[in-house]
Design a protein around this motif. Structure first.
Motif, PDB file in Angstrom:
ATOM      1  N   HIS A 136      11.913  61.424  65.503  1.00  8.20           N
ATOM      2  CA  HIS A 136      11.000  60.685  65.689  1.00  8.20           C
ATOM      3  C   HIS A 136      10.196  60.386  65.026  1.00  8.20           C
ATOM      4  N   LYS A 183      16.799  64.340  75.136  1.00  6.24           N
ATOM      5  CA  LYS A 183      17.028  65.368  74.697  1.00  6.24           C
ATOM      6  C   LYS A 183      18.297  65.340  73.203  1.00  6.24           C
ATOM      7  N   SER A 220       9.702  66.029  63.973  1.00  6.41           N
ATOM      8  CA  SER A 220      11.282  65.358  64.409  1.00  6.41           C
ATOM      9  C   SER A 220      11.606  65.092  63.668  1.00  6.41           C
ATOM     10  N   ARG A 274       2.517  66.630  74.027  1.00  4.94           N
ATOM     11  CA  ARG A 274       3.099  67.631  74.585  1.00  4.94           C
ATOM     12  C   ARG A 274       3.559  68.702  73.849  1.00  4.94           C
ATOM     13  N   ILE A 275       4.166  68.612  72.363  1.00  2.00           N
ATOM     14  CA  ILE A 275       4.403  69.786  71.649  1.00  2.00           C
ATOM     15  C   ILE A 275       3.244  70.066  71.356  1.00  2.00           C
ATOM     16  N   SER A 292       4.563  63.845  63.484  1.00  2.00           N
ATOM     17  CA  SER A 292       5.419  64.024  64.530  1.00  2.00           C
ATOM     18  C   SER A 292       6.285  65.127  63.444  1.00  2.00           C
ATOM     19  N   ASN A 330       3.655  60.392  73.061  1.00  2.00           N
ATOM     20  CA  ASN A 330       3.613  61.063  73.951  1.00  2.00           C
ATOM     21  C   ASN A 330       4.313  62.681  73.622  1.00  2.00           C
ATOM     22  N   ARG A 331       5.693  62.678  72.777  1.00  2.28           N
ATOM     23  CA  ARG A 331       6.243  63.491  72.411  1.00  2.28           C
ATOM     24  C   ARG A 331       5.287  64.303  71.168  1.00  2.28           C
ATOM     25  N   ASN A 332       4.408  63.671  70.600  1.00  2.56           N
ATOM     26  CA  ASN A 332       3.759  64.974  69.276  1.00  2.56           C
ATOM     27  C   ASN A 332       2.552  65.296  71.186  1.00  2.56           C
ATOM     28  N   ARG A 368      10.697  60.024  75.360  1.00  3.62           N
ATOM     29  CA  ARG A 368      10.130  61.151  76.259  1.00  3.62           C
ATOM     30  C   ARG A 368      11.287  62.525  76.463  1.00  3.62           C
ATOM     31  N   SER A 369      12.325  61.270  77.696  1.00  2.00           N
ATOM     32  CA  SER A 369      12.704  61.829  78.489  1.00  2.00           C
ATOM     33  C   SER A 369      14.357  62.541  77.514  1.00  2.00           C
TER      34      SER A 369
END
Length: 428
Positions: free
Chosen positions: A350, A119, A347, A412-413, A345, A408-410, A116-117
């Motif tokens: 990812h 980049k 990306s 958040r986006i 996802s 989590n990234r999905n 998640r953190s």
């Protein structure tokens, strides 16, 4: 709109609470049954502590950062089952498995936070690749500690024992996903080839099959080329066949024994490295029948490695074939849920990372359960989340942490896109 959103969240949370409740009830009833058979204070404590830990994990971790709760609940069920079965045969081993589970939760949270953190992963790839080679070289330095074993995959530092290839799995997924997301297919093939050479040299062919199978799935996802996959399989199988013919009586003697044990374990029952374990595993599974001998009433401890490689035989022995099908279904749901997270996802890196995690769990589960049930030759790998062992459980939990990080990234986006669609006003 805010009220409607809260109502939707409540409706979605209800099935998740029910799943958590079922897992907690299963753990409580299991330890309660063991306490009835042999009352001890420790078993009574476990009957309360294990369900409580499951509740805390299912409720506290998602509050720290967004997680895929269905996936978390499925993993918790398998871990609770592993602790229960290990404790049933050895309370000390069950307690150690609890500690391994705690370390696995730390690994899962750490991997999720990293995904998640961080980049920019590009700067970390070379150190990760070098770390993979360094870790896989350790068993050669400590080869004397593994004398007499089929695979030289373990290292020992005093009382601490670990299998480096389990830790390397996590780094391997990151490096391979990075190379393939940047369309560096030949670099990815070369890197995978180096990893497989290390593992084959250690005679750890089960782990080599996991690495190779995972790479093939990720390669196909990145290239969509059946010709490439077929060529790799042809070259790989041809090379292995030639090496086996040349060195079957020396370097690949263990492989030859396992093939003989697979074809007819009763014929090699009394031989060193023969079919003794497989025969007793088959007997234990047959004794379980459809509904099992009952928790605490089985005889799977006649299998020498029942707590690790043959833990699935112990589960079938005490819980039965119907429950074993349920366990396989849970593994399938974990794989499908992880693949779904990969598909959502945005990306390429990812997406390949989450798909690699799904493939790794799927391949490892198929190899060991297929071996235990005599579908394929037996290889010495662990059943994810169930088998006894700190390194194995920590690595499997770390793999799930990677998937949770992608989820989590999905999420958040998706929230950012919804906020933009609503004119920048959250919750409108």
């Amino acid at each position: 709109m805010k009220k409607s959103s809260r109502q939707t969240q409540k409706k979605e949370a209800a099935p998740l609470r029910m799943i958590t409740g079922i897992v907690m009830a299963f753990a409580f009833c299991g330890f309660l049954l063991l306490m009835v058979q042999q009352p001890t204070v420790l078993t009574a404590v476990m009957a309360v502590a294990v369900p409580l830990v499951i509740w805390l994990v299912d409720h506290l971790l998602p509050h720290l950062f967004a997680m895929d709760r269905p996936l978390l609940s499925l993993v918790n069920f398998l871990c609770a089952l592993g602790v229960l079965v290990q404790y049933r045969y050895s309370p000390a081993r069950g307690l150690n498995q609890c500690l391994n589970y705690g370390a696995g939760l730390v690994a899962m949270a750490g991997c999720a936070l990293a995904v998640r953190s961080i980049k920019n992963w590009r700067l970390l790839m070379l150190p990760m690749a070098a770390a993979c080679c360094g870790l896989l070289a350790l068993p050669f330095i400590y080869r004397s500690a593994n004398a007499g074993l089929g695979a030289t995959a373990w290292v020992t530092f005093g009382s601490f024992r670990m299998q480096p290839s389990e830790i390397v799995k996590l780094l391997y997924l990151f490096v391979l996903a990075h190379l393939l997301s940047r369309r560096r297919v030949f670099w990815a093939l070369g890197y995978t080839g180096v990893m497989l050479l290390f593992l084959v040299a250690q005679r750890d062919l089960g782990t080599a099959a996991i690495y190779g199978g995972t790479a093939l799935v990720m390669l196909y996802a990145a290239t969509s080329s059946l010709v490439l996959i077929g060529s790799i399989l042809g070259v790989g199988l041809g090379t292995v066949s030639i090496l086996y013919v040349l060195f079957k009586d020396s370097f690949f003697l263990t492989v030859q024994n396992r093939i003989s044990n697979w074809l007819d374990p009763f014929a090699t029952y009394d031989q060193l490295g023969g079919g003794y374990q497989m025969v007793h595993a088959l007997i234990a599974m047959a004794n379980g029948g459809w509904w099992g001998a009952g928790l605490g009433l089985g005889n799977a401890n006649t299998i020498p490695e029942f707590s690790t490689d043959f833990i699935f035989s112990a589960v079938m022995n005490e819980f039965g074939m119907v429950f074993a099908f349920l366990v396989v279904a849970v593994f399938a749901l974990i794989v499908l849920r992880s693949a779904d997270i990969a598909l959502r996802s945005t990306s390429a890196f990812h997406a390949l990372l989450a798909l690699g995690c799904a493939a790794l769990i799927a391949v490892q589960t198929f190899i060991i359960i297929g071996g235990v049930t005599k579908l394929i030759p037996m290889t010495g790998v662990t059943v994810p989340f169930l088998s006894y062992g700190g390194t194995s459980l920590v690595s499997c939990m770390g793999v799930m942490g990677i998937v949770q990080g992608v989820a989590n990234r999905n999420e958040r986006i998706l929230r950012e896109d919804q906020q933009l669609a609503n004119g920048g006003e959250e919750g409108v």
